[in-house]
Design a protein around this motif. Structure first.
Motif, short mmCIF file in Angstrom:
data_model
loop_
_atom_site.label_atom_id
_atom_site.label_comp_id
_atom_site.label_asym_id
_atom_site.label_seq_id
_atom_site.Cartn_x
_atom_site.Cartn_y
_atom_site.Cartn_z
N THR A 123 0.84 -1.36 0.05
CA THR A 123 0.01 -0.04 -0.02
C THR A 123 0.72 1.27 0.16
OG1 THR A 123 -0.31 -0.05 2.32
CG2 THR A 123 -1.82 -1.08 1.48
N GLU A 124 2.08 1.42 0.28
CA GLU A 124 2.77 2.47 0.33
C GLU A 124 3.52 2.80 -1.05
OE1 GLU A 124 4.73 1.05 4.67
OE2 GLU A 124 5.97 0.87 2.86
N ASN A 125 3.59 4.27 -1.07
CA ASN A 125 3.92 4.90 -2.45
C ASN A 125 5.25 5.58 -2.02
OD1 ASN A 125 3.59 6.00 -4.95
ND2 ASN A 125 3.56 8.04 -3.83
N LEU A 126 6.23 5.16 -2.96
CA LEU A 126 7.79 5.63 -2.71
C LEU A 126 7.79 6.86 -3.66
CD1 LEU A 126 10.72 5.37 -1.71
CD2 LEU A 126 10.79 3.96 -3.96
N ARG A 127 8.51 7.91 -3.21
CA ARG A 127 8.85 9.00 -3.93
C ARG A 127 10.31 9.39 -3.62
NH1 ARG A 127 6.48 13.29 -1.82
NH2 ARG A 127 7.71 15.02 -1.50
N ILE A 128 11.20 9.89 -4.72
CA ILE A 128 12.40 10.22 -4.49
C ILE A 128 12.70 11.61 -4.92
CG2 ILE A 128 14.80 9.43 -5.08
CD1 ILE A 128 13.85 6.70 -5.68
N ASP A 129 13.30 12.33 -4.31
CA ASP A 129 13.62 13.79 -4.84
C ASP A 129 15.14 14.23 -4.57
OD1 ASP A 129 10.88 14.40 -4.91
OD2 ASP A 129 10.62 15.52 -3.02
N TYR A 130 15.58 14.95 -5.53
CA TYR A 130 16.91 15.42 -5.47
C TYR A 130 17.04 16.70 -4.49
CZ TYR A 130 21.56 16.40 -6.84
OH TYR A 130 23.10 16.91 -7.08
N TYR B 101 10.76 9.54 0.46
CA TYR B 101 9.59 9.52 1.06
C TYR B 101 8.58 8.49 0.70
CZ TYR B 101 10.63 14.67 0.86
OH TYR B 101 11.41 15.62 1.05
N ILE B 102 8.06 8.23 2.09
CA ILE B 102 6.96 6.76 2.04
C ILE B 102 5.58 7.43 2.41
CG2 ILE B 102 5.97 4.74 3.12
CD1 ILE B 102 8.87 3.83 3.50
N ASN B 103 4.71 7.63 1.31
CA ASN B 103 3.49 8.33 1.51
C ASN B 103 3.73 9.76 1.86
OD1 ASN B 103 2.24 5.86 0.69
ND2 ASN B 103 1.95 5.11 2.71
N ASP B 104 4.86 10.58 1.27
CA ASP B 104 4.92 11.75 1.57
C ASP B 104 5.54 11.86 2.86
OD1 ASP B 104 3.98 12.51 -0.94
OD2 ASP B 104 1.85 12.75 -0.21
N ASN B 105 5.76 11.06 3.59
CA ASN B 105 6.58 11.16 4.89
C ASN B 105 8.13 10.94 4.71
OD1 ASN B 105 4.46 11.87 6.62
ND2 ASN B 105 3.84 9.43 6.81
N GLU B 106 8.99 11.57 5.05
CA GLU B 106 10.39 11.55 4.88
C GLU B 106 11.01 10.52 5.55
OE1 GLU B 106 14.86 13.79 5.48
OE2 GLU B 106 13.02 15.00 5.42
N ALA C 35 10.39 6.34 8.85
CA ALA C 35 10.31 5.01 8.21
C ALA C 35 10.99 3.96 9.26
CB ALA C 35 10.96 4.65 6.90
N SER C 36 10.24 2.79 9.31
CA SER C 36 10.77 2.01 10.12
C SER C 36 12.09 1.21 9.41
CB SER C 36 9.83 0.63 10.41
OG SER C 36 9.71 -0.10 9.25
N GLN C 37 12.74 0.25 10.27
CA GLN C 37 14.04 -0.10 9.56
C GLN C 37 13.74 -1.12 8.49
OE1 GLN C 37 16.21 -3.66 11.42
NE2 GLN C 37 18.00 -2.01 11.58
N GLY C 38 12.35 -1.80 8.52
CA GLY C 38 11.99 -2.59 7.49
C GLY C 38 11.34 -1.95 6.30
N GLN C 39 10.98 -0.61 6.53
CA GLN C 39 10.55 0.10 5.44
C GLN C 39 11.68 0.72 4.74
OE1 GLN C 39 7.96 2.74 7.60
NE2 GLN C 39 6.20 2.26 6.51
#
Length: 367
Positions: free
Chosen positions: A217-224, A271-276, A281-285
């Motif tokens: 269910t999680e969305n990944l985003r990567i920003d420079y 970012y996972i679901n817009d959270n840095e 994020a947990s270690q697993g995430q």
């Protein structure tokens, strides 16, 4: 692409190692400090001419020897290719391609690898320099000229820093010379930033899908993260913003005696679901993100070069839970040669081990 054999002479604790790698999947097992990682490191050296563990290549040489040699034969594009790398304590390096001396650029264009090690699992928790190093290594596998751009930028930056430090000591400033340094930094640095942003956009597209398969269910985003840029920019826009930022921080750089603006200061934010992810994020995430990134590297290199890279897994399975272990092993394309190191075979299912060549290593020797 497939490695057929690897020979190490006085490479760390591998004084005389000869390894047949003419298999699709290879598992090298042994206790810690026996030489497993040294084998994978030597393959990385043939691929990038850089060690993932040290910046001082003298450390690669066995303490009883004066030089080290790495030799490999591989099959690529229906052609047999031989790579020879040697390095001495006098810091003399020799590169040979099919027995003929060659340039670093030509040497590095032959073998592509993706290394996934336990240190990569700390990518999100590490320093910005760790993330920049990961990004630069990944880009260099696709754009061989990228390393030259990095070297040129660093050379100019060091010259500028020496100028700024001299100003702090003497108070003598040469505005014309500083302008020249800044202009050169803008040209070299803008190209680096442009390629970094372009690569991250490509890897994000692939990694988002792989990440979602694992996380559901999680969305990944990567920003420079560049202090003087917002959003997508063309090369000309990056250069203009870079130049303006250098002008705005000119007095600060003179006061601090160092370059405060440029790609050597940038970072990559996940970012996972817009959270840095580094904060929340947990270690697993976080490990799911790194796993998605590494598998995406494989896809991008294959797409861009037309050849599957060699996948190197260094003791990483022991650090992943069952879900991520299974996803990693089942995601590996059958055409990708995979070399795995582990303490033992207990982490692997019998079905997986049927098609795997297993070696045992002890004190730098294959048993």
């Amino acid at each position: 692409m497939k490695l057929r054999d690897l020979k190490l002479k006085n490479y760390r604790n591998c004084k005389d190692l000869d390894l047949n790698l003419n298999f699709g999947k290879i598992l090298i097992i042994g206790k810690n400090a026996q030489g497993k990682t040294n084998i994978l490191e030597s393959i990385c050296m043939l691929s990038t001419l850089k060690s993932p563990r040290t910046s001082n290549n003298v450390e690669l040489i066995n303490f009883e020897a004066q030089s080290t040699e790495v030799n490999a034969n591989l099959w690529k594009s229906n052609t047999d290719i031989e790579l020879d790398y040697s390095y001495s304590k006098e810091k003399k390096r020799e590169l040979r391609l099919n027995g003929v001396k060659t340039t670093p650029k030509n040497f590095k264009s032959v073998l592509s690898t993706v290394l996934f090690s336990t240190s990569d699992l700390l990518l999100l928790r590490g320093n910005p320099s760790d993330r920049r190093d990961w990004l630069d290594r990944a880009i260099s596998q696709i754009y061989p000229a990228y390393d030259d751009r990095l070297s040129k930028y660093d050379k100019i930056r060091i010259q500028k820093n020496n100028f700024l430090k001299d100003y702090l000591k003497t108070g003598n400033s040469n505005d014309t010379l500083l302008d020249v340094y800044n202009e050169q930094l803008v040209i070299a640095g803008s190209n680096i930033i442009y390629l970094r942003k372009k690569f991250l956009k490509e890897i994000e597209r692939i990694a988002k899908e792989k990440h979602r398969v694992i996380s559901k269910t999680e969305n990944l985003r990567i920003d420079y993260d560049c202090g003087f840029l917002q959003g997508e920019c063309e090369l000309e826009e990056i250069a203009s913003a870079f130049k303006l930022s250098l002008e705005e921080r000119r007095i600060e750089e003179l006061r601090r005696g160092q370059s405060c603006v440029g790609p050597h200061r940038d970072d990559i934010i996940f970012y996972i679901n817009d959270n840095e992810a580094t904060k929340f994020a947990s270690q697993g995430q976080q490990r799911t993100i790194v796993l998605a990134l590494k598998l995406s590297e494989l896809d991008i290199i294959t797409q861009k070069t037309g050849d599957e890279p060699i996948l190197l897994l260094d003791d990483v399975l022991a650090e992943l839970d069952d879900i991520r272990q299974n996803y990693l092993l089942k995601s590996i394309n059958e055409n990708i040669q995979t070399i795995i190191t582990s303490v033992d075979t207990i982490l692997f299912e019998d079905e997986f081990l049927k098609d795997v060549k297993i070696y045992k290593i002890e004190n730098g020797h294959i048993l």
